[in-house]
Design a protein around this motif. Structure first.
Motif, PDB file in Angstrom:
ATOM      1  N   LEU A  48      -1.999   9.450   3.426  1.00  0.00           N
ATOM      2  CA  LEU A  48      -1.399   9.268   2.094  1.00  0.00           C
ATOM      3  C   LEU A  48      -1.947   8.250   0.806  1.00  0.00           C
ATOM      4  CD1 LEU A  48       2.519  10.236   4.048  1.00  0.00           C
ATOM      5  CD2 LEU A  48       1.218  12.186   1.757  1.00  0.00           C
ATOM      6  N   THR A  49      -1.419   9.050  -0.348  1.00  0.00           N
ATOM      7  CA  THR A  49      -1.007   7.650  -1.435  1.00  0.00           C
ATOM      8  C   THR A  49      -0.521   8.227  -2.517  1.00  0.00           C
ATOM      9  OG1 THR A  49      -2.428   6.835  -2.974  1.00  0.00           O
ATOM     10  CG2 THR A  49      -2.934   8.994  -2.492  1.00  0.00           C
ATOM     11  N   THR A  50      -0.212   7.815  -4.052  1.00  0.00           N
ATOM     12  CA  THR A  50       0.955   8.188  -5.189  1.00  0.00           C
ATOM     13  C   THR A  50      -0.404   8.868  -6.250  1.00  0.00           C
ATOM     14  OG1 THR A  50       0.743   5.858  -5.585  1.00  0.00           O
ATOM     15  CG2 THR A  50       2.497   6.185  -4.295  1.00  0.00           C
ATOM     16  N   THR A  51       0.497   9.110  -6.963  1.00  0.00           N
ATOM     17  CA  THR A  51       0.010  10.059  -7.558  1.00  0.00           C
ATOM     18  C   THR A  51       1.077  10.120  -9.103  1.00  0.00           C
ATOM     19  OG1 THR A  51      -1.183  11.561  -9.319  1.00  0.00           O
ATOM     20  CG2 THR A  51       0.708  11.926  -7.743  1.00  0.00           C
ATOM     21  N   ASP A  52       0.613   9.130 -10.658  1.00  0.00           N
ATOM     22  CA  ASP A  52       1.497   9.200 -11.034  1.00  0.00           C
ATOM     23  C   ASP A  52       1.440   9.918 -12.432  1.00  0.00           C
ATOM     24  OD1 ASP A  52       2.049   6.685 -10.797  1.00  0.00           O
ATOM     25  OD2 ASP A  52       0.710   5.503 -11.091  1.00  0.00           O
ATOM     26  N   GLU A  53       0.813  11.583 -11.723  1.00  0.00           N
ATOM     27  CA  GLU A  53       0.360  13.239 -12.468  1.00  0.00           C
ATOM     28  C   GLU A  53       1.908  13.466 -13.435  1.00  0.00           C
ATOM     29  OE1 GLU A  53      -1.692  17.101 -11.548  1.00  0.00           O
ATOM     30  OE2 GLU A  53      -2.551  15.244 -10.711  1.00  0.00           O
ATOM     31  N   TYR A  54       3.039  13.728 -12.118  1.00  0.00           N
ATOM     32  CA  TYR A  54       4.054  13.875 -12.936  1.00  0.00           C
ATOM     33  C   TYR A  54       5.373  12.317 -13.253  1.00  0.00           C
ATOM     34  CZ  TYR A  54       1.606  18.254 -10.153  1.00  0.00           C
ATOM     35  OH  TYR A  54       0.917  18.826 -10.488  1.00  0.00           O
ATOM     36  N   GLU A  55       6.169  12.997 -13.441  1.00  0.00           N
ATOM     37  CA  GLU A  55       7.534  12.044 -13.841  1.00  0.00           C
ATOM     38  C   GLU A  55       7.573  10.284 -12.911  1.00  0.00           C
ATOM     39  OE1 GLU A  55      10.713  13.323 -15.082  1.00  0.00           O
ATOM     40  OE2 GLU A  55      10.133  14.587 -16.518  1.00  0.00           O
TER      41      GLU A  55
ATOM     42  N   LYS B 143      -2.792 -11.734  -0.992  1.00  0.00           N
ATOM     43  CA  LYS B 143      -1.653 -10.954  -1.394  1.00  0.00           C
ATOM     44  C   LYS B 143      -2.392  -9.402  -2.039  1.00  0.00           C
ATOM     45  CE  LYS B 143      -3.872 -12.157  -6.641  1.00  0.00           C
ATOM     46  NZ  LYS B 143      -2.309 -12.160  -7.432  1.00  0.00           N
ATOM     47  N   ASP B 144      -3.328  -8.972  -2.107  1.00  0.00           N
ATOM     48  CA  ASP B 144      -4.255  -7.938  -2.803  1.00  0.00           C
ATOM     49  C   ASP B 144      -3.751  -7.472  -1.276  1.00  0.00           C
ATOM     50  OD1 ASP B 144      -4.568  -8.204  -5.495  1.00  0.00           O
ATOM     51  OD2 ASP B 144      -6.417  -8.569  -4.713  1.00  0.00           O
ATOM     52  N   ILE B 145      -4.562  -7.236  -0.439  1.00  0.00           N
ATOM     53  CA  ILE B 145      -3.849  -6.806   1.611  1.00  0.00           C
ATOM     54  C   ILE B 145      -2.212  -5.988   1.317  1.00  0.00           C
ATOM     55  CG2 ILE B 145      -4.304  -6.750   3.813  1.00  0.00           C
ATOM     56  CD1 ILE B 145      -7.178  -8.303   2.705  1.00  0.00           C
ATOM     57  N   ALA B 146      -1.687  -7.672   1.212  1.00  0.00           N
ATOM     58  CA  ALA B 146      -0.236  -7.126   1.277  1.00  0.00           C
ATOM     59  C   ALA B 146       0.210  -5.969   0.317  1.00  0.00           C
ATOM     60  CB  ALA B 146       0.534  -8.513   1.651  1.00  0.00           C
ATOM     61  N   SER B 147       0.054  -6.103  -0.723  1.00  0.00           N
ATOM     62  CA  SER B 147      -0.098  -5.543  -1.429  1.00  0.00           C
ATOM     63  C   SER B 147      -0.104  -3.926  -1.394  1.00  0.00           C
ATOM     64  CB  SER B 147      -0.429  -5.629  -2.690  1.00  0.00           C
ATOM     65  OG  SER B 147      -0.494  -4.603  -4.405  1.00  0.00           O
ATOM     66  N   ASP B 148      -1.093  -3.657  -0.572  1.00  0.00           N
ATOM     67  CA  ASP B 148      -0.843  -2.490  -0.965  1.00  0.00           C
ATOM     68  C   ASP B 148      -0.916  -1.457   0.832  1.00  0.00           C
ATOM     69  OD1 ASP B 148      -3.611  -2.066  -2.796  1.00  0.00           O
ATOM     70  OD2 ASP B 148      -5.132  -3.153  -1.370  1.00  0.00           O
ATOM     71  N   ARG B 149      -0.351  -3.042   1.818  1.00  0.00           N
ATOM     72  CA  ARG B 149      -0.091  -2.836   2.314  1.00  0.00           C
ATOM     73  C   ARG B 149       1.634  -2.141   2.693  1.00  0.00           C
ATOM     74  NH1 ARG B 149      -2.260  -6.897   6.955  1.00  0.00           N
ATOM     75  NH2 ARG B 149      -4.345  -5.986   7.189  1.00  0.00           N
ATOM     76  N   LEU B 150       1.927  -2.927   1.741  1.00  0.00           N
ATOM     77  CA  LEU B 150       3.186  -2.856   1.057  1.00  0.00           C
ATOM     78  C   LEU B 150       3.914  -1.123   0.052  1.00  0.00           C
ATOM     79  CD1 LEU B 150       6.234  -3.510   1.166  1.00  0.00           C
ATOM     80  CD2 LEU B 150       5.702  -5.041  -1.541  1.00  0.00           C
TER      81      LEU B 150
ATOM     82  N   LEU C  79       1.517   1.216   0.713  1.00  0.00           N
ATOM     83  CA  LEU C  79       1.180   2.243   1.965  1.00  0.00           C
ATOM     84  C   LEU C  79       2.703   2.625   2.449  1.00  0.00           C
ATOM     85  CD1 LEU C  79      -0.632   3.791   3.279  1.00  0.00           C
ATOM     86  CD2 LEU C  79      -0.655   2.331   5.123  1.00  0.00           C
ATOM     87  N   ILE C  80       3.862   1.343   3.121  1.00  0.00           N
ATOM     88  CA  ILE C  80       5.172   1.610   3.353  1.00  0.00           C
ATOM     89  C   ILE C  80       5.677   2.507   2.842  1.00  0.00           C
ATOM     90  CG2 ILE C  80       6.876   0.464   4.527  1.00  0.00           C
ATOM     91  CD1 ILE C  80       4.627  -1.777   5.257  1.00  0.00           C
ATOM     92  N   LEU C  81       5.799   1.911   1.734  1.00  0.00           N
ATOM     93  CA  LEU C  81       6.323   2.746   0.781  1.00  0.00           C
ATOM     94  C   LEU C  81       6.321   4.529   0.445  1.00  0.00           C
ATOM     95  CD1 LEU C  81       6.803   0.106  -2.252  1.00  0.00           C
ATOM     96  CD2 LEU C  81       8.540   0.600  -0.804  1.00  0.00           C
ATOM     97  N   ILE C  82       5.183   4.374   0.138  1.00  0.00           N
ATOM     98  CA  ILE C  82       4.431   5.769   0.768  1.00  0.00           C
ATOM     99  C   ILE C  82       5.122   7.271   1.351  1.00  0.00           C
ATOM    100  CG2 ILE C  82       2.567   7.854   0.442  1.00  0.00           C
ATOM    101  CD1 ILE C  82       0.952   5.269  -1.534  1.00  0.00           C
ATOM    102  N   HIS C  83       4.940   6.207   2.682  1.00  0.00           N
ATOM    103  CA  HIS C  83       5.895   6.756   3.525  1.00  0.00           C
ATOM    104  C   HIS C  83       7.101   6.746   3.835  1.00  0.00           C
ATOM    105  CE1 HIS C  83       2.173   7.217   6.192  1.00  0.00           C
ATOM    106  NE2 HIS C  83       1.168   6.507   5.895  1.00  0.00           N
ATOM    107  N   ASP C  84       7.851   6.134   3.344  1.00  0.00           N
ATOM    108  CA  ASP C  84       9.024   5.817   3.060  1.00  0.00           C
ATOM    109  C   ASP C  84       9.903   6.955   2.254  1.00  0.00           C
ATOM    110  OD1 ASP C  84       9.666   4.297   5.296  1.00  0.00           O
ATOM    111  OD2 ASP C  84      10.087   2.275   4.222  1.00  0.00           O
ATOM    112  N   ARG C  85       9.067   6.889   1.126  1.00  0.00           N
ATOM    113  CA  ARG C  85       9.465   8.449   0.449  1.00  0.00           C
ATOM    114  C   ARG C  85       8.917   9.835   0.421  1.00  0.00           C
ATOM    115  NH1 ARG C  85       6.875   4.239  -5.195  1.00  0.00           N
ATOM    116  NH2 ARG C  85       9.206   2.665  -5.040  1.00  0.00           N
ATOM    117  N   ALA C  86       7.857   9.977   1.124  1.00  0.00           N
ATOM    118  CA  ALA C  86       7.417  10.755   1.112  1.00  0.00           C
ATOM    119  C   ALA C  86       8.324  11.211   2.087  1.00  0.00           C
ATOM    120  CB  ALA C  86       6.481  10.885   1.603  1.00  0.00           C
ATOM    121  N   ASP C  87       9.026  10.832   3.019  1.00  0.00           N
ATOM    122  CA  ASP C  87       9.884  10.744   4.415  1.00  0.00           C
ATOM    123  C   ASP C  87       8.722  11.281   5.300  1.00  0.00           C
ATOM    124  OD1 ASP C  87      12.145  10.420   6.401  1.00  0.00           O
ATOM    125  OD2 ASP C  87      13.025  12.340   5.339  1.00  0.00           O
TER     126      ASP C  87
END
Length: 87
Positions: free
Chosen positions: A63-70, A14-21, A23-31
């Motif tokens: 690519l990853t995410t950061t919560d540094e900004y809003e 479940k942790d692996i699946a969560s990390d993969r998801l 990553l997919i969301l990051i790629h989609d948001r970053a386009d």
């Protein structure tokens, strides 16, 4: 908090699946397409190689995410081993 998780080195599916998801969301948001990420990697390596000798076998750019900004925003992480600085 899961007590078993603290004392175990086992990675749960479940942790692996969560990390993969994530990553997919990051790629989609970053386009960013994988080809675009490779172009960025190539450009970064070209610039850094002007100033330092790079160990090309262990380069990682992701690519990853950061919560540094809003909210969470995409962040580019590069791990580039340097042999020596050119003078």
């Amino acid at each position: 908090m899961n007590i078993l998780k603290i004392f175990s080195n086992k990675i749960f599916s479940k942790d692996i699946a969560s990390d993969r998801l994530k990553l997919i969301l990051i790629h989609d948001r970053a386009d960013f397409s994988p080809d675009f990420l490779e172009m960025i990697k190539s450009d970064i390596l070209q610039v850094i190689s002007k100033y330092a000798e790079i160990e090309t076998g262990n380069i990682e750019v992701r690519l990853t995410t950061t919560d540094e900004y809003e909210g969470s925003s995409p962040a580019l992480i590069a791990n580039i081993p340097i042999k020596k600085i050119k003078r």
